[in-house]
Structure formats: C-alpha cells, structure tokens
Design an enzyme around this catalytic site. Sequence first.
Site, PDB file in Angstrom:
ATOM      1  N   GLU A   1      -6.528   4.348   8.316  1.00 57.21           N
ATOM      2  CA  GLU A   1      -6.356   5.769   8.006  1.00 57.21           C
ATOM      3  C   GLU A   1      -7.627   6.337   7.371  1.00 57.21           C
ATOM      4  O   GLU A   1      -7.954   7.512   7.563  1.00 57.21           O
ATOM      5  CB  GLU A   1      -5.128   5.958   7.100  1.00 57.21           C
TER       6      GLU A   1
ATOM      7  N   ASN B   1       0.862  -1.185   0.000  1.00 56.70           N
ATOM      8  CA  ASN B   1       0.000   0.000   0.000  1.00 56.70           C
ATOM      9  C   ASN B   1       0.895   1.230   0.000  1.00 56.70           C
ATOM     10  O   ASN B   1       1.536   1.528   1.007  1.00 56.70           O
ATOM     11  CB  ASN B   1      -0.889  -0.040   1.254  1.00 56.70           C
TER      12      ASN B   1
ATOM     13  N   GLU C   1      -4.918  -5.408  10.920  1.00 55.39           N
ATOM     14  CA  GLU C   1      -3.900  -4.375  11.091  1.00 55.39           C
ATOM     15  C   GLU C   1      -4.119  -3.655  12.416  1.00 55.39           C
ATOM     16  O   GLU C   1      -4.961  -2.745  12.490  1.00 55.39           O
ATOM     17  CB  GLU C   1      -3.982  -3.365   9.944  1.00 55.39           C
TER      18      GLU C   1
ATOM     19  N   LYS D   1      -0.013   4.244  -0.174  1.00 56.77           N
ATOM     20  CA  LYS D   1      -0.666   5.403   0.459  1.00 56.77           C
ATOM     21  C   LYS D   1      -0.506   6.646  -0.432  1.00 56.77           C
ATOM     22  O   LYS D   1      -0.510   6.511  -1.658  1.00 56.77           O
ATOM     23  CB  LYS D   1      -0.114   5.619   1.879  1.00 56.77           C
TER      24      LYS D   1
ATOM     25  N   SER E   1       3.909  -2.585  10.174  1.00 55.82           N
ATOM     26  CA  SER E   1       5.377  -2.527  10.241  1.00 55.82           C
ATOM     27  C   SER E   1       6.045  -3.830   9.819  1.00 55.82           C
ATOM     28  O   SER E   1       7.091  -4.206  10.365  1.00 55.82           O
ATOM     29  CB  SER E   1       5.836  -2.102  11.638  1.00 55.82           C
TER      30      SER E   1
ATOM     31  N   GLY F   1       2.778   1.929  10.648  1.00 55.90           N
ATOM     32  CA  GLY F   1       3.669   3.052  10.427  1.00 55.90           C
ATOM     33  C   GLY F   1       4.419   3.501  11.661  1.00 55.90           C
ATOM     34  O   GLY F   1       5.042   4.563  11.675  1.00 55.90           O
TER      35      GLY F   1
ATOM     36  N   HIS G   1      -9.207   0.760   5.476  1.00 55.01           N
ATOM     37  CA  HIS G   1      -7.908   0.978   6.117  1.00 55.01           C
ATOM     38  C   HIS G   1      -8.110   1.918   7.310  1.00 55.01           C
ATOM     39  O   HIS G   1      -8.933   2.834   7.257  1.00 55.01           O
ATOM     40  CB  HIS G   1      -6.924   1.581   5.108  1.00 55.01           C
TER      41      HIS G   1
END
Length: 243
Positions: free
Chosen positions: A90, A9, A158, A11, A203, A164, A88
Amino acid sequence: MPRKLAAGNWKMNGTTAALSELASIGHADIDVLICPPATLIAAAAAAAGDGLSIGGQDCHTGISGAHTGDIAAPMLADAGAKYVIVGHSERRTDHGETSETVRAKAEAALAAGLTPIICIGETLAEREAGATLQILTDQLAASTPDDATGANTVIAYEPVWAIGTGLVATTDQIAEVHAHLRADLTARFGAAGTDIALLYGGSVKAANAVEIFATPEVNGALVGGASLKASDFQPIVDALAAS
Ligand code: PEP
C-alpha cells in the site's frame, strides 16, 4: 532457525478505544507484534504486556528534517516501537515507493535499533505473466540492506492480489515462493540467510493459519484485517506457536 513472528498491521484503523484489544494479545514462546497507527504507538507500548511488541507501519529514510507529516525511525523507537514495516504494497502503490527507497528506510530502521519488516510481493498481472519469482528476486535484492541478519531483519512475502481481498495464495504457491526467497537469502548472506524470518501475508485468518504455518520456510505471518480484534488474532498467534 528463524524466530517465529506473528505480526499484526492495523493500517489506518483504530483510536484509543482499540487499545483494549492489546490486553489479550501475546505469547510467551514466540514473537508477537502489533503495528497500530502512529498516533497509538506510545500508548500501545505502555499498554502491551511482556509477550507483545509494538511497531510502526512506515518510517522516513532520514533521522530529522523538513518532511511534514513523516516520522523518523528514531522517533518510532522513542515512542516504544521495536519493529517497523517498510515497503508494504500500500506504501509502494499509494506513495510510489521504490525498492531503493524501501532499502533506505530499512537502513534507517536498523540504525535506530528497530527491526524492519521488509515487504515484497507480485501483482496479479505479474503472476499471470509468469514473472513472480524474478519480480521477488529483484525486490528482495533491492530492498534488503547488506547488513541484514536473522537478529535484525524480517522479510514478508505478500502477494498484492491477496492483501485485503480474501484471496489466499495456495500452500503450493507459498511454498514455491518461500523456498525461492530462502535460496536468494542464503546465496547473498550465507548461513545468516537461513536465520532471517520469512513471513507470509495475504488474508491470513484463524481458519487458514494452521495449513499456512505448516508450509516449509514459513516462519510467521503479517496479518491485516484479522489483527484488529484480539479474538481473531490470538488464535493465529496460538496456531503459529503450536506449529
Ligand atoms: C497486510 O496488511 O499486510 C495484509 C496482509 O492484510 P490482510 O491480512 O487484510 O490481507
């Protein structure tokens, strides 16, 4: 058995110069995916070799209409995407997406012939409160369409606190969650639930990929930062293929 999938991904990273990375990403034996920014999907699909698919990072719930800036699932398919990430963390955080919205997006993806990668995950506060498994059960149930099968849908676990941040869930934590999710999937979908791929994300990098892929019920990874460079991502792909 679920098919193995190594998914990257990108992003909101990458312009046309980044397409050169795609030449050395892929595998003949497992599914490999890069989800670049929407602006690069068509060019990435044209540049990708046989062992690499291209996907979107989000889609709208509808097929067309007055939704400035949004992208419909059939548009992603038309640009050459085979998959789309939905839900996701985010998106859930930045855009207030609920699991009900995520499910509608996954249904739109399926209707367009795309494979949705449905993301779920607990926050650090939820984990520290001992609520992880219940949160994930609820997110999985509410985010996954009724017609999900191993052939058309992928789930990505996740943990929000591991995305991240450089923090990685321990293999014990991953194993506990993936066993729990597998049980939820088989309770709802029966035998078909055993075929739905369960990815871990948070990560993942070459240095931890081997032990993560050796964890029971881990069928692949959703990778952010370490997917931006082929030299970082391809070793993860190779580790999955060898697992
Ligand atoms: C992600 O974007 O889904 C992700 C897991 O990011 P990272 O690998 O950078 O933690």
